[in-house]
Design a protein around this motif. Sequence first.
Motif, mmCIF file in Angstrom:
data_model
loop_
_atom_site.group_PDB
_atom_site.id
_atom_site.type_symbol
_atom_site.label_atom_id
_atom_site.label_comp_id
_atom_site.label_asym_id
_atom_site.label_seq_id
_atom_site.Cartn_x
_atom_site.Cartn_y
_atom_site.Cartn_z
ATOM 1 N N GLU A 126 0.832 -1.208 0.000
ATOM 2 C CA GLU A 126 0.000 0.000 0.000
ATOM 3 C C GLU A 126 0.869 1.261 0.000
ATOM 4 O OE1 GLU A 126 -0.896 -2.663 2.243
ATOM 5 O OE2 GLU A 126 -2.144 -3.233 0.535
ATOM 6 N N ALA A 127 2.057 1.154 0.558
ATOM 7 C CA ALA A 127 2.935 2.328 0.644
ATOM 8 C C ALA A 127 3.329 2.826 -0.743
ATOM 9 C CB ALA A 127 4.184 1.994 1.458
ATOM 10 N N GLY A 139 -0.764 5.939 -4.132
ATOM 11 C CA GLY A 139 -1.168 7.252 -3.632
ATOM 12 C C GLY A 139 -0.223 8.384 -3.958
ATOM 13 N N GLY A 140 0.778 8.150 -4.815
ATOM 14 C CA GLY A 140 1.676 9.236 -5.205
ATOM 15 C C GLY A 140 1.124 10.016 -6.389
ATOM 16 N N PRO A 165 -2.502 9.942 0.601
ATOM 17 C CA PRO A 165 -1.638 9.364 1.631
ATOM 18 C C PRO A 165 -2.442 8.470 2.569
ATOM 19 C CG PRO A 165 -2.204 11.620 2.196
ATOM 20 C CD PRO A 165 -2.848 11.347 0.880
ATOM 21 N N PRO A 166 -1.770 7.571 3.287
ATOM 22 C CA PRO A 166 -2.485 6.739 4.253
ATOM 23 C C PRO A 166 -3.026 7.588 5.400
ATOM 24 C CG PRO A 166 -0.203 5.987 3.933
ATOM 25 C CD PRO A 166 -0.332 7.309 3.274
ATOM 26 N N GLY A 174 -0.461 15.454 2.370
ATOM 27 C CA GLY A 174 0.245 14.494 1.527
ATOM 28 C C GLY A 174 0.830 15.160 0.292
ATOM 29 N N PRO A 223 2.275 2.777 8.329
ATOM 30 C CA PRO A 223 1.915 3.032 6.924
ATOM 31 C C PRO A 223 2.382 4.403 6.430
ATOM 32 C CG PRO A 223 0.058 2.115 8.128
ATOM 33 C CD PRO A 223 1.131 2.385 9.143
ATOM 34 N N LEU A 224 2.281 5.432 7.303
ATOM 35 C CA LEU A 224 2.675 6.780 6.880
ATOM 36 C C LEU A 224 4.193 6.904 6.780
ATOM 37 C CD1 LEU A 224 1.339 9.270 5.971
ATOM 38 C CD2 LEU A 224 1.086 10.037 8.317
ATOM 39 N N ASP A 277 6.208 4.492 6.023
ATOM 40 C CA ASP A 277 6.586 3.790 4.791
ATOM 41 C C ASP A 277 6.261 4.638 3.557
ATOM 42 O OD1 ASP A 277 7.408 1.718 6.300
ATOM 43 O OD2 ASP A 277 5.686 0.408 5.905
ATOM 44 N N TRP A 278 5.092 5.279 3.589
ATOM 45 C CA TRP A 278 4.651 6.051 2.417
ATOM 46 C C TRP A 278 5.608 7.217 2.153
ATOM 47 C CZ3 TRP A 278 2.448 10.973 1.315
ATOM 48 C CH2 TRP A 278 1.758 11.058 0.094
ATOM 49 N N HIS A 316 8.039 7.495 -1.152
ATOM 50 C CA HIS A 316 7.752 8.512 -2.172
ATOM 51 C C HIS A 316 8.735 9.674 -2.166
ATOM 52 C CE1 HIS A 316 4.015 6.914 -3.827
ATOM 53 N NE2 HIS A 316 3.732 6.510 -2.608
#
Lengths: 340, 189
Positions: free
Chosen positions: B4-5, B8-9, B42-43, B51, B74-75, B77-78, B82
């Motif tokens: 999931e990371a 969302g970019g 973003p998560p 984000g 999760p955040l 990692d995101w 990114h």
Amino acid sequence: MTAGDYNFAYLDEQTKCMIRRAILKGIAVPGYQVPFASREMPMPYGWGTGGVQVTAACLTPDDTLKVIDQGADDTTNAVSIRKFFQRTAGVAVTEATAEATIIQTRHRIPETALTEGQILVYQVPIPEPLRFLEPRETETRKMHELEEYGLMHVKLYEDIARHGQIATSYAYPVKVEGRYVMDPSPIPKFDNPKLSDSSAIQLFGAGREQRIYALPPYTHVVSLDFDDHPFVASKAAHDCDLCGAADSYLDEVITDDLGGRMFVCSDTDFCRCRRAAGHTGRLGAPVTASRTVAPPPPPSPTRGEGGADPDLSDPGASPPPCGEGLGVGGHRHDIKETAE
Amino acid sequence: MTPEALLGGFADAPVQSAHAFRASLEALARPGTLQHLTGAIPPAPMSVAAGVLVLTLCDGTTPVHLAGGHDCGPLRDWITFHTGAPLVAAEAAVFAIGAWGALQPVSRFAIGQPDYPDRSATLIIEMPELTAEGPRLTGPGIRRAAHLSLPAITEFAVNSALFPLGFDCFFTAGQQVAGLPRSTRIEAA
């Protein structure tokens, strides 16, 4: 490489990210010079590498770009930079001040008042106003830190002592919001009052010196002076010979080797719009829709509508309107079409 | 790191980040105005606007501090995937992200040095909502006066009194963003 091989607006994303952070810090501390990692650009230092990097970081595909060099849209520096962004960003370009969303300028502020939603990007050669008084960066940085600007006042005072007046006529130092003394780039001091309380965002980029600084809209900017020698925004004591404007900044143009000269608006778009609206100066001819009659005399090979070289005209520039109902004649497109 | 990371970019980074920067520039240059940011997902619990700001302004050279509920796997990692930004403690952060309560005390954040006031933190403060009401703002970028629903008054007034030092703030709620540079003076409405 073809234009499509470049990233949007030439610079890579991480570079734009770094420049954008510097611009935001510059906005947060108006007048303070933020160091940034200036890149080599495909043009020499002194040709606006700082302004080009700031413009590249700000451009979106929806923007309309105007580039001026000493007020003129049709000089080499302006034409080159405009073409650069047409190729690498595919943005729309214009010569009309009111149509532009980003205006990159070398050494002038347009005569037409700027509005909210516009960004004015200045090309800056030497961003440090104290540099010619104190060559050491460590010292000038300390002087800004301590608000120690006495040396600048001494310089202005020495002007008065020698010349009877403040003889500084361009790059005239200003104080921003009562804190930082700032170099407004080499704009004539005639333009200094337009720095203050502008509706537009003003960004300054110095590529060789690696500095970015900024003025948010509605920022109080004061030109340094003395109570008994107040600041005067001076210009040549003439009217424009083409459009008759009495309130615009003028260039003096030598027209022959017998002492002949004329004064014309430095802001070519402002002058063109006034002539299209029917204003005529001492040497100006009325603008006709066909544009087959050139206004006498052509002031210089690269200036003036009549003497414009078709090769220098910009086929991509959108025909700029001159106010409502006046966009019929008098722009470069027509010259090119008649020439062909 | 979970798959999931990777989502969302930005789909088109050069164009989306350019639009996002212009909105953030308008927000910071005109304190009190509300701008829109879109393009990133973003998560939770990070808002879309926060984000987008992270994707537009952060990279491997900008240490990021995640405060409170935002400091979750999760955040982390995101942001790492990114932007490559290192995740650090509050004192070392160039960007700090979290709810107003979680960011306290804000005196921890870098306010710059007297000779380099730009070396200061930027706070991205997550808000339940943003409105043009509340404390009165004056200063550069503001024609007469503006109003913004700030989460506090004292802390921001103290920060603005440090000028030219101080941190700068973005407030985010959903897709909305507002800016508050250190140059803005704040008083109760």
